[in-house]
Motif scaffolding. Structure first.
Motif, PDB file in Angstrom:
ATOM      1  N   TYR A  31       0.835  -1.207   0.000  1.00 35.92           N
ATOM      2  CA  TYR A  31       0.000   0.000   0.000  1.00 35.92           C
ATOM      3  C   TYR A  31       0.870   1.257   0.000  1.00 35.92           C
ATOM      4  CZ  TYR A  31      -3.134   3.620   1.825  1.00 35.92           C
ATOM      5  OH  TYR A  31      -3.830   4.793   2.023  1.00 35.92           O
ATOM      6  N   GLU A  32       1.921   1.262   0.828  1.00 35.33           N
ATOM      7  CA  GLU A  32       2.845   2.400   0.854  1.00 35.33           C
ATOM      8  C   GLU A  32       3.518   2.576  -0.504  1.00 35.33           C
ATOM      9  OE1 GLU A  32       3.675   4.692   3.238  1.00 35.33           O
ATOM     10  OE2 GLU A  32       1.930   3.967   4.334  1.00 35.33           O
ATOM     11  N   LEU A  33       3.900   1.458  -1.120  1.00 35.90           N
ATOM     12  CA  LEU A  33       4.523   1.516  -2.440  1.00 35.90           C
ATOM     13  C   LEU A  33       3.546   2.078  -3.470  1.00 35.90           C
ATOM     14  CD1 LEU A  33       6.979   0.807  -4.223  1.00 35.90           C
ATOM     15  CD2 LEU A  33       5.965  -1.460  -4.553  1.00 35.90           C
ATOM     16  N   ALA A  34       2.285   1.642  -3.397  1.00 38.36           N
ATOM     17  CA  ALA A  34       1.275   2.124  -4.342  1.00 38.36           C
ATOM     18  C   ALA A  34       1.125   3.640  -4.259  1.00 38.36           C
ATOM     19  CB  ALA A  34      -0.061   1.439  -4.062  1.00 38.36           C
ATOM     20  N   LEU A 102     -14.305  -2.396 -11.439  1.00 41.73           N
ATOM     21  CA  LEU A 102     -15.551  -2.715 -10.744  1.00 41.73           C
ATOM     22  C   LEU A 102     -15.314  -3.707  -9.608  1.00 41.73           C
ATOM     23  CD1 LEU A 102     -17.908  -3.067 -13.843  1.00 41.73           C
ATOM     24  CD2 LEU A 102     -17.860  -1.177 -12.218  1.00 41.73           C
ATOM     25  N   VAL A 103     -14.531  -4.751  -9.899  1.00 44.04           N
ATOM     26  CA  VAL A 103     -14.315  -5.784  -8.888  1.00 44.04           C
ATOM     27  C   VAL A 103     -13.458  -5.259  -7.746  1.00 44.04           C
ATOM     28  CG1 VAL A 103     -13.297  -8.053  -8.444  1.00 44.04           C
ATOM     29  CG2 VAL A 103     -14.666  -7.684 -10.489  1.00 44.04           C
ATOM     30  N   SER A 104     -12.416  -4.508  -8.053  1.00 42.25           N
ATOM     31  CA  SER A 104     -11.558  -3.990  -6.977  1.00 42.25           C
ATOM     32  C   SER A 104     -12.335  -3.043  -6.077  1.00 42.25           C
ATOM     33  CB  SER A 104     -10.305  -3.306  -7.554  1.00 42.25           C
ATOM     34  OG  SER A 104     -10.644  -2.232  -8.414  1.00 42.25           O
ATOM     35  N   SER A 105     -13.300  -2.319  -6.634  1.00 39.94           N
ATOM     36  CA  SER A 105     -14.121  -1.440  -5.790  1.00 39.94           C
ATOM     37  C   SER A 105     -14.984  -2.274  -4.849  1.00 39.94           C
ATOM     38  CB  SER A 105     -14.992  -0.524  -6.648  1.00 39.94           C
ATOM     39  OG  SER A 105     -15.994  -1.246  -7.334  1.00 39.94           O
ATOM     40  N   GLN A 106     -15.460  -3.422  -5.306  1.00 33.89           N
ATOM     41  CA  GLN A 106     -16.229  -4.319  -4.442  1.00 33.89           C
ATOM     42  C   GLN A 106     -15.348  -4.929  -3.355  1.00 33.89           C
ATOM     43  OE1 GLN A 106     -17.705  -6.990  -7.505  1.00 33.89           O
ATOM     44  NE2 GLN A 106     -19.740  -6.087  -7.378  1.00 33.89           N
ATOM     45  N   LEU A 107     -14.107  -5.211  -3.703  1.00 35.99           N
ATOM     46  CA  LEU A 107     -13.214  -5.888  -2.760  1.00 35.99           C
ATOM     47  C   LEU A 107     -12.840  -5.012  -1.566  1.00 35.99           C
ATOM     48  CD1 LEU A 107     -10.861  -7.786  -5.239  1.00 35.99           C
ATOM     49  CD2 LEU A 107     -12.576  -8.787  -3.728  1.00 35.99           C
ATOM     50  N   VAL A 108     -12.965  -3.705  -1.699  1.00 31.08           N
ATOM     51  CA  VAL A 108     -12.708  -2.829  -0.546  1.00 31.08           C
ATOM     52  C   VAL A 108     -13.619  -3.238   0.608  1.00 31.08           C
ATOM     53  CG1 VAL A 108     -12.761  -0.472   0.320  1.00 31.08           C
ATOM     54  CG2 VAL A 108     -11.938  -0.906  -1.997  1.00 31.08           C
ATOM     55  N   ALA A 120      -6.695  -2.378  -1.452  1.00 28.31           N
ATOM     56  CA  ALA A 120      -7.750  -2.528  -2.460  1.00 28.31           C
ATOM     57  C   ALA A 120      -8.222  -1.162  -2.952  1.00 28.31           C
ATOM     58  CB  ALA A 120      -8.911  -3.330  -1.891  1.00 28.31           C
ATOM     59  N   SER A 121      -8.269  -0.176  -2.055  1.00 22.44           N
ATOM     60  CA  SER A 121      -8.670   1.172  -2.474  1.00 22.44           C
ATOM     61  C   SER A 121      -7.644   1.777  -3.417  1.00 22.44           C
ATOM     62  CB  SER A 121      -8.876   2.072  -1.253  1.00 22.44           C
ATOM     63  OG  SER A 121      -7.639   2.424  -0.653  1.00 22.44           O
ATOM     64  N   SER A 122      -6.356   1.490  -3.184  1.00 15.96           N
ATOM     65  CA  SER A 122      -5.320   1.997  -4.093  1.00 15.96           C
ATOM     66  C   SER A 122      -5.433   1.319  -5.452  1.00 15.96           C
ATOM     67  CB  SER A 122      -3.928   1.783  -3.496  1.00 15.96           C
ATOM     68  OG  SER A 122      -3.509   0.433  -3.592  1.00 15.96           O
TER      69      SER A 122
END
Length: 309
Positions: A31-34, A102-108, A120-122
């Motif tokens: 996440y920090e890297l992202a 779409l899927v990554s937004s659901q995975l949050v 997941a938000s990144s």
């Protein structure tokens, strides 16, 4: 007329975490890297002129070369055909990126802990940037966005509508990201378009980070499943891969557009794969490596994939 909108109807089973005092793991490092690797599509070299009197790819990477009806076309028509092929190829990549968005937004909502939700938000932000780039590239450089192939549309709908978070995760992080990584590198080697080469370097780094995230989460989850449950999820990947075979082979659509014999073109492409097996080998190798890293490459699945490669 092809429909421009498809509806989705899904039920999510997620978690809200009220305890934020969690041990920082590799996922938090990702996440920090992202956050440090965010790039802007507006800073890509859009001003670099694209000469449409030249093909979009180097000649040695043109899979239609050597096919008699293609070779018989006037030079300008062959170039038009190459740009049409390129547009179909990038359009399916664009649609896949929207599916990942779409899927990554659901995975949050679905992720089990805070740091996984943060990453997941990144990824949502990354996928939005990819959709932004490829849609602009198709509209401003190539000239049009083509509808998704049936198999690509079916996979995206299946991912979004499935209520099981791990199936969403497997389809997005293992299947789509693995194929995208391999395919983008193939396009990067071939392209003559500066803005596309520039963006692929950034997009590939994003996708590699997403795969690492998926590996971290899935390895722990899949280790808790029994052999039957694991094989079911492994079969899910291969079954969708088989469904994508026609989507990855966009040449049926090209044959119909140019009034060529589909069987003759398919035969040419099979011969071309025999002469140049590396791109297909790289595609399946990437998928098999990622499946193996999370425990999805069962002996049964390895046999199925080896037959395809």
């Amino acid at each position: 007329m092809t429909a421009t909108v498809s509806t989705i109807d899904t039920q999510l089973h997620g978690q809200i975490r009220w305890d934020y005092r969690e041990e920082k793991t590799r996922v938090y490092s990702l996440y920090e890297l992202a956050k440090s690797k965010v790039w802007k599509t507006s800073e890509a070299p859009w001003e670099a002129l694209v000469d449409h009197s030249l093909p979009p790819s180097r000649h040695q990477f043109e899979p239609l070369a050597g096919f008699a009806p293609f070779d018989a076309l006037p030079s300008s028509r062959r170039i038009d055909c190459s740009w049409y092929r390129h547009g179909l190829e990038i359009s399916d990549i664009l649609h896949g990126e929207q599916g990942a968005l779409l899927v990554s937004s659901q995975l949050v909502s679905c992720m089990p802990d805070i740091e996984a939700k943060l990453f997941a938000s990144s990824q949502v932000s990354d996928e939005a940037r990819h959709v932004e780039f490829f849609s602009r590239y198709l509209l401003e450089v190539v000239g049009d966005v083509h509808p998704p192939s049936d198999a690509v549309a079916a996979l995206i709908k299946a991912m979004v509508n499935d209520p099981r978070w791990d199936y969403k995760f497997i389809a997005c992080q293992i299947l789509i990201e693995s194929l995208a990584l391999a395919r983008l590198q193939d396009i990067r080697r071939a392209t003559l378009v500066p803005v596309l080469a520039h963006a692929i370097d950034f997009i590939s780094a994003d996708e590699a980070r997403h795969v690492k995230f998926g590996t971290e989460i899935l390895r722990r989850h899949l280790a808790s499943l029994n052999a039957s449950e694991l094989q079911t999820r492994s079969d899910f990947v291969v079954d969708h891969l088989l469904g994508l075979a026609d989507a990855m082979n966009i040449y049926t659509r090209i044959a119909n557009e140019f009034d060529w014999d589909v069987r003759a073109l398919r035969f040419h492409l099979r011969q071309n794969r025999i002469r140049q097996p590396q791109p297909r080998h790289d595609l399946f190798r990437q998928l098999m490596l990622n499946m193996n890293s999370v425990g999805l490459l069962t002996p049964q699945t390895e046999r199925r994939l080896s037959g395809l490669a």
